[in-house]
Write a protein that holds these residues in place. Structure first.
Motif, PDB file in Angstrom:
ATOM      1  N   ILE A  79       0.839  -1.202   0.000  1.00 34.88           N
ATOM      2  CA  ILE A  79       0.000   0.000   0.000  1.00 34.88           C
ATOM      3  C   ILE A  79       0.874   1.254   0.000  1.00 34.88           C
ATOM      4  O   ILE A  79       0.604   2.216  -0.725  1.00 34.88           O
ATOM      5  N   ILE A  80       1.931   1.239   0.793  1.00 32.92           N
ATOM      6  CA  ILE A  80       2.854   2.390   0.843  1.00 32.92           C
ATOM      7  C   ILE A  80       3.501   2.607  -0.519  1.00 32.92           C
ATOM      8  O   ILE A  80       3.596   3.740  -1.001  1.00 32.92           O
ATOM      9  N   TYR A  81       3.946   1.523  -1.156  1.00 31.58           N
ATOM     10  CA  TYR A  81       4.541   1.653  -2.491  1.00 31.58           C
ATOM     11  C   TYR A  81       3.536   2.223  -3.491  1.00 31.58           C
ATOM     12  O   TYR A  81       3.893   3.057  -4.329  1.00 31.58           O
ATOM     13  N   ALA A  82       2.294   1.786  -3.426  1.00 34.11           N
ATOM     14  CA  ALA A  82       1.270   2.344  -4.316  1.00 34.11           C
ATOM     15  C   ALA A  82       1.084   3.833  -4.039  1.00 34.11           C
ATOM     16  O   ALA A  82       0.944   4.632  -4.977  1.00 34.11           O
ATOM     17  N   GLY A  83       1.111   4.213  -2.761  1.00 34.34           N
ATOM     18  CA  GLY A  83       1.007   5.630  -2.410  1.00 34.34           C
ATOM     19  C   GLY A  83       2.189   6.432  -2.937  1.00 34.34           C
ATOM     20  O   GLY A  83       2.024   7.567  -3.401  1.00 34.34           O
ATOM     21  N   CYS A  89       3.609  10.290  -9.456  1.00 36.58           N
ATOM     22  CA  CYS A  89       2.959  10.461 -10.765  1.00 36.58           C
ATOM     23  C   CYS A  89       1.663  11.254 -10.699  1.00 36.58           C
ATOM     24  O   CYS A  89       1.151  11.675 -11.739  1.00 36.58           O
ATOM     25  N   GLY A  90       1.120  11.414  -9.517  1.00 36.69           N
ATOM     26  CA  GLY A  90      -0.119  12.159  -9.344  1.00 36.69           C
ATOM     27  C   GLY A  90      -1.349  11.274  -9.464  1.00 36.69           C
ATOM     28  O   GLY A  90      -1.294  10.166 -10.005  1.00 36.69           O
ATOM     29  N   LEU A  91      -2.450  11.772  -8.944  1.00 36.41           N
ATOM     30  CA  LEU A  91      -3.709  11.030  -9.018  1.00 36.41           C
ATOM     31  C   LEU A  91      -4.149  10.793 -10.453  1.00 36.41           C
ATOM     32  O   LEU A  91      -4.859   9.834 -10.735  1.00 36.41           O
ATOM     33  N   GLU A  92      -3.709  11.654 -11.343  1.00 38.07           N
ATOM     34  CA  GLU A  92      -4.080  11.470 -12.748  1.00 38.07           C
ATOM     35  C   GLU A  92      -3.559  10.134 -13.278  1.00 38.07           C
ATOM     36  O   GLU A  92      -4.205   9.491 -14.093  1.00 38.07           O
ATOM     37  N   ARG A  96      -5.784   7.327 -15.095  1.00 37.06           N
ATOM     38  CA  ARG A  96      -5.417   6.885 -16.450  1.00 37.06           C
ATOM     39  C   ARG A  96      -4.016   6.278 -16.402  1.00 37.06           C
ATOM     40  O   ARG A  96      -3.055   6.880 -16.869  1.00 37.06           O
ATOM     41  N   PRO A  97      -3.908   5.091 -15.832  1.00 40.13           N
ATOM     42  CA  PRO A  97      -2.575   4.507 -15.605  1.00 40.13           C
ATOM     43  C   PRO A  97      -1.861   4.105 -16.896  1.00 40.13           C
ATOM     44  O   PRO A  97      -2.498   3.757 -17.895  1.00 40.13           O
ATOM     45  N   THR A  98      -0.546   4.201 -16.828  1.00 35.21           N
ATOM     46  CA  THR A  98       0.323   3.725 -17.895  1.00 35.21           C
ATOM     47  C   THR A  98       1.286   2.714 -17.282  1.00 35.21           C
ATOM     48  O   THR A  98       1.571   2.756 -16.084  1.00 35.21           O
ATOM     49  N   LEU A 100       4.670   1.964 -17.785  1.00 32.05           N
ATOM     50  CA  LEU A 100       6.073   2.212 -17.465  1.00 32.05           C
ATOM     51  C   LEU A 100       6.322   2.688 -16.032  1.00 32.05           C
ATOM     52  O   LEU A 100       7.187   2.122 -15.345  1.00 32.05           O
ATOM     53  N   PRO A 101       5.608   3.681 -15.520  1.00 31.27           N
ATOM     54  CA  PRO A 101       5.879   4.098 -14.138  1.00 31.27           C
ATOM     55  C   PRO A 101       5.651   2.978 -13.123  1.00 31.27           C
ATOM     56  O   PRO A 101       6.428   2.827 -12.171  1.00 31.27           O
ATOM     57  N   ALA A 102       4.612   2.184 -13.333  1.00 30.49           N
ATOM     58  CA  ALA A 102       4.320   1.088 -12.410  1.00 30.49           C
ATOM     59  C   ALA A 102       5.406   0.024 -12.474  1.00 30.49           C
ATOM     60  O   ALA A 102       5.850  -0.491 -11.438  1.00 30.49           O
ATOM     61  N   LEU A 103       5.842  -0.309 -13.664  1.00 28.25           N
ATOM     62  CA  LEU A 103       6.878  -1.323 -13.831  1.00 28.25           C
ATOM     63  C   LEU A 103       8.211  -0.845 -13.245  1.00 28.25           C
ATOM     64  O   LEU A 103       8.908  -1.613 -12.574  1.00 28.25           O
ATOM     65  N   ILE A 104       8.546   0.410 -13.469  1.00 22.20           N
ATOM     66  CA  ILE A 104       9.783   0.966 -12.889  1.00 22.20           C
ATOM     67  C   ILE A 104       9.732   0.899 -11.375  1.00 22.20           C
ATOM     68  O   ILE A 104      10.681   0.448 -10.729  1.00 22.20           O
ATOM     69  N   LEU A 105       8.623   1.337 -10.781  1.00 23.22           N
ATOM     70  CA  LEU A 105       8.524   1.291  -9.317  1.00 23.22           C
ATOM     71  C   LEU A 105       8.605  -0.148  -8.817  1.00 23.22           C
ATOM     72  O   LEU A 105       9.291  -0.428  -7.833  1.00 23.22           O
ATOM     73  N   GLY A 106       7.930  -1.064  -9.494  1.00 21.59           N
ATOM     74  CA  GLY A 106       7.991  -2.467  -9.091  1.00 21.59           C
ATOM     75  C   GLY A 106       9.415  -2.982  -9.056  1.00 21.59           C
ATOM     76  O   GLY A 106       9.823  -3.665  -8.107  1.00 21.59           O
ATOM     77  N   ILE A 107      10.193  -2.652 -10.065  1.00 19.51           N
ATOM     78  CA  ILE A 107      11.591  -3.090 -10.118  1.00 19.51           C
ATOM     79  C   ILE A 107      12.419  -2.405  -9.038  1.00 19.51           C
ATOM     80  O   ILE A 107      13.230  -3.045  -8.370  1.00 19.51           O
ATOM     81  N   VAL A 108      12.194  -1.122  -8.826  1.00 22.64           N
ATOM     82  CA  VAL A 108      12.960  -0.370  -7.819  1.00 22.64           C
ATOM     83  C   VAL A 108      12.710  -0.910  -6.412  1.00 22.64           C
ATOM     84  O   VAL A 108      13.619  -0.909  -5.578  1.00 22.64           O
ATOM     85  N   THR A 109      11.507  -1.408  -6.158  1.00 23.57           N
ATOM     86  CA  THR A 109      11.194  -1.882  -4.803  1.00 23.57           C
ATOM     87  C   THR A 109      12.059  -3.068  -4.381  1.00 23.57           C
ATOM     88  O   THR A 109      12.202  -3.317  -3.179  1.00 23.57           O
TER      89      THR A 109
END
Length: 163
Positions: A79-83, A89-92, A96-98, A100-109
């Motif tokens: 939940i913290i990582y999602a926050g 990236c902002g609530l936007e 309207r998710p894309t 790349l940002p999610a995949l980058i964060l997943g790898i960084v974690t």
């Protein structure tokens, strides 16, 4: 703020569930090592008592409710990582998710596990002290990629509900 919290919780829980389902598939289909949230719960329990590092967490005395604590902390961290993703990236992005940002964060974690959690639990940097270290690292890295995909998939799943 309410939308931020609801999205963080929903996306974090969804992404963590994707991580867990993927992990169970690897264990069941290929016999690969799975996550041990009991040991994570033991580690978090000892942190609450002021002890952060261990020679080997598996030899430390068991703590009350360590399995439940481990699972709870696992989902709280998701939940913290999602926050964090929404804060960056902002609530936007949540609307309207894309990918790349999610995949980058997943790898960084993965770096938190490799450079904080594993060494503090006595397993070395990136689980270097494990007998099957390359398998463990690969499973962890792919699992965190799946977490990133889970962030994206869950955000996509809930995005129509806020428009």
């Amino acid at each position: 703020m309410v939308e931020f919290l609801i999205r963080s919780i929903t996306i974090g829980v969804g992404a963590t569930a994707v991580y867990d389902i993927w992990g169970r598939l690897l264990v069941g289909l290929f016999g690969l090592p799975g996550s041990n949230w009991t040991m994570a719960g033991r580690w978090f329990s000892y942190i609450a008592k002021g002890q952060f590092t261990h020679i080997n967490i598996t030899t430390a005395p068991a703590m009350p409710f360590e399995t439940m604590i481990g699972w709870g902390m696992h989902y709280l961290v998701g939940i913290i990582y999602a926050g964090i993703l929404l804060a960056i990236c902002g609530l936007e992005w949540g609307r309207r998710p894309t990918l790349l940002p999610a995949l980058i964060l997943g790898i960084v974690t993965i770096f938190a596990g490799w450079f904080i959690m594993a060494p503090a639990m006595g397993f070395g940097i990136a689980s270097a002290k494990a007998p099957n270290v390359n398998i463990i690292r690969t499973v962890q890295l792919v699992g965190h990629c799946m977490f990133g995909l889970g962030l994206y998939w869950t955000a996509r799943l809930i995005s129509p509900t806020w428009q």
